[in-house]
Enzyme design. Structure first.
Site, short mmCIF file in Angstrom:
data_model
loop_
_atom_site.label_atom_id
_atom_site.label_comp_id
_atom_site.label_asym_id
_atom_site.label_seq_id
_atom_site.Cartn_x
_atom_site.Cartn_y
_atom_site.Cartn_z
N VAL A 108 -15.72 49.01 -1.46
CA VAL A 108 -16.69 48.12 -2.15
C VAL A 108 -17.66 47.70 -0.97
O VAL A 108 -17.33 47.67 0.36
CB VAL A 108 -15.92 46.95 -2.62
CG1 VAL A 108 -16.91 45.97 -3.17
CG2 VAL A 108 -14.90 47.06 -3.67
N CYS A 109 -18.91 48.01 -1.35
CA CYS A 109 -20.07 47.42 -0.12
C CYS A 109 -19.94 48.49 0.93
O CYS A 109 -19.89 49.56 0.83
CB CYS A 109 -19.71 46.07 -0.03
SG CYS A 109 -21.08 45.25 0.53
N THR A 110 -20.08 47.93 2.30
CA THR A 110 -20.20 48.60 3.22
C THR A 110 -18.75 49.11 3.69
O THR A 110 -18.73 49.86 4.62
CB THR A 110 -20.65 47.80 4.32
OG1 THR A 110 -20.23 46.63 4.52
CG2 THR A 110 -22.35 47.77 4.27
#
Lengths: 267, 267
Positions: free
Chosen positions: B145-147
């Site tokens: 998820v995300c970075t």
């Protein structure tokens, strides 16, 4: 750019990474409006957000709003419990930032998360109810997510108020003298209640708008890339369909009966 | 029912609380399809979901998917870190369920959450990168998820893959040999990557659909009442507007430069 056929395309022009930088102050200046000055956006005095935490609470009820409100400048988010011991939430163990004794004198936001059996136990616990009552007297905004509103109800804070909660618990609200409203979040006076679990994110953005204005709230939304695209339209009873919604309502029926029982014993 | 004019009305027919009950087995039977039998829905063998947790990770990246996946039957969600000590995330202290030594032999889902400086530090930590590599060899689904996707990148798991990440980090992905895709979540082989923070919820529902079928995933969505209604359309750079998106990209530019630097040193 290759487009993945199976992916859910939401926006098709990603930012090119800039090498230019900006100071935090310059950045925050973007959010100054006629109504909200830099003093409102970055106050000298620390803002205190107090979240009740308790065993069996549903973690996302608290972490959704946290993800939004932690982005406010000079804002301390407290997670308070009876003791400093770690707490088992649903699939997550958290450590409170302090105990009920660490309640700040002046509170910007009081937030009560919900849950299922853990929330029922909290509703039956006089120490927790007393804490909610005391904290509410010090708070500018008294708020809840999901069945956290039932804890506000036990504390006598929903009497005569319009309010919402998890869809499965809507019929419990009138037992606390509240008028249930089927909405993502409801504001009545200084009381803001959000619907089930994930509604805490929508609510927190609305609350942030009241605190620091729309441009800043839009920035907070962009930061958590809240551009929702659920794979199904199943987040409401109508969207999920009668079979699933009825089934889940029946699954929760014993819990809701017990929560209603607690309401019957409130003075 | 009084309708609050200020509230965001999402659905207008709340369930009446039923007094009828249902057993868990009867409830789960609602989700049996041609493709997914009760054995798939409620497997005898425990499913293991492993989430890396680390200091400075953004809590919602992990707690969003947790809120969905904890609703799967006989599924154990692990949050693993180097030590058993508590971890400071963004505004939340959590206790890992175990250490890297407690990695199960067989993993259904490996999930790597993101963050900002904490993620950069994790990308530079050989022990964490080695853990991600080992865990990925044991996992049916390798996800982020995300970075968190940049950690997959450092671990060499995005080479030749289509992938996504937080909108501000899209240009870092090619440095790991990945093709960036602007989507809420991207699937390529057994690798699923989600966009920024809140995209973890959308991704987890899509993943649950693959694991237990659409009806069950719809039930999970209803349970967390994920019927999103953000007050603004500001969750993407285009929606937030150029001033805010450019400002935030500039704010993150130094971090992204450092993350790109890490990529340059990957073998």
């Amino acid at each position: 750019m290759t487009i993945d056929e199976t992916a859910h395309i939401v926006h098709d022009s990603p930012m090119e990474i800039t090498t230019e930088t900006i100071t935090t102050e310059e950045y925050l200046n973007l959010f100054v409006t006629e109504k909200f000055s830099m003093t409102d956006i970055a106050p000298a005095e620390t803002r205190h957000v107090v979240m009740l935490v308790y065993p069996g609470m549903f973690a996302l009820d608290m972490v959704g709003p946290l993800a939004v409100l932690q982005g406010l400048v000079n804002t301390k988010v407290h997670q308070l419990w009876k003791s400093a011991d770690s707490i088992n939430c649903t699939g997550l163990t958290i450590v409170p930032t302090g105990t009920f004794d660490n309640l700040p004198e002046k509170i910007e936001v009081l937030l009560i998360p919900g849950g299922s059996k853990g929330t029922l136990e909290a509703m039956r616990d006089p120490d927790i109810v007393a804490f909610v009552q005391t904290a509410a007297t010090r708070a500018k905004y008294v708020t809840s997510v999901c069945t956290g509103s039932l804890l506000l109800g036990v504390a006598g804070l929903l009497e005569g108020k319009r309010a919402t909660t998890h869809w499965s618990a809507m019929d419990v609200l009138p037992k606390f003298g509240a008028t249930p409203v089927a909405a993502r979040y409801v504001e009545d006076g200084n009381v803001m209640t959000a619907a089930g679990v994930s509604a805490g994110i929508d609510f927190a953005l609305a609350l942030a708008t009241k605190m620091v204005g729309e441009p800043y709230a839009r920035g907070l939304q962009l930061d958590i890339e809240y551009d929702p695209a659920p794979p199904f339209n199943a987040g409401s009873p109508a969207g999920a369909g009668a079979a699933i919604a009825d089934g889940m309502a029946r699954l929760y029926a014993p819990l809701m009966a017990e929560m209603s029982q607690v309401a019957m014993h409130v003075d």
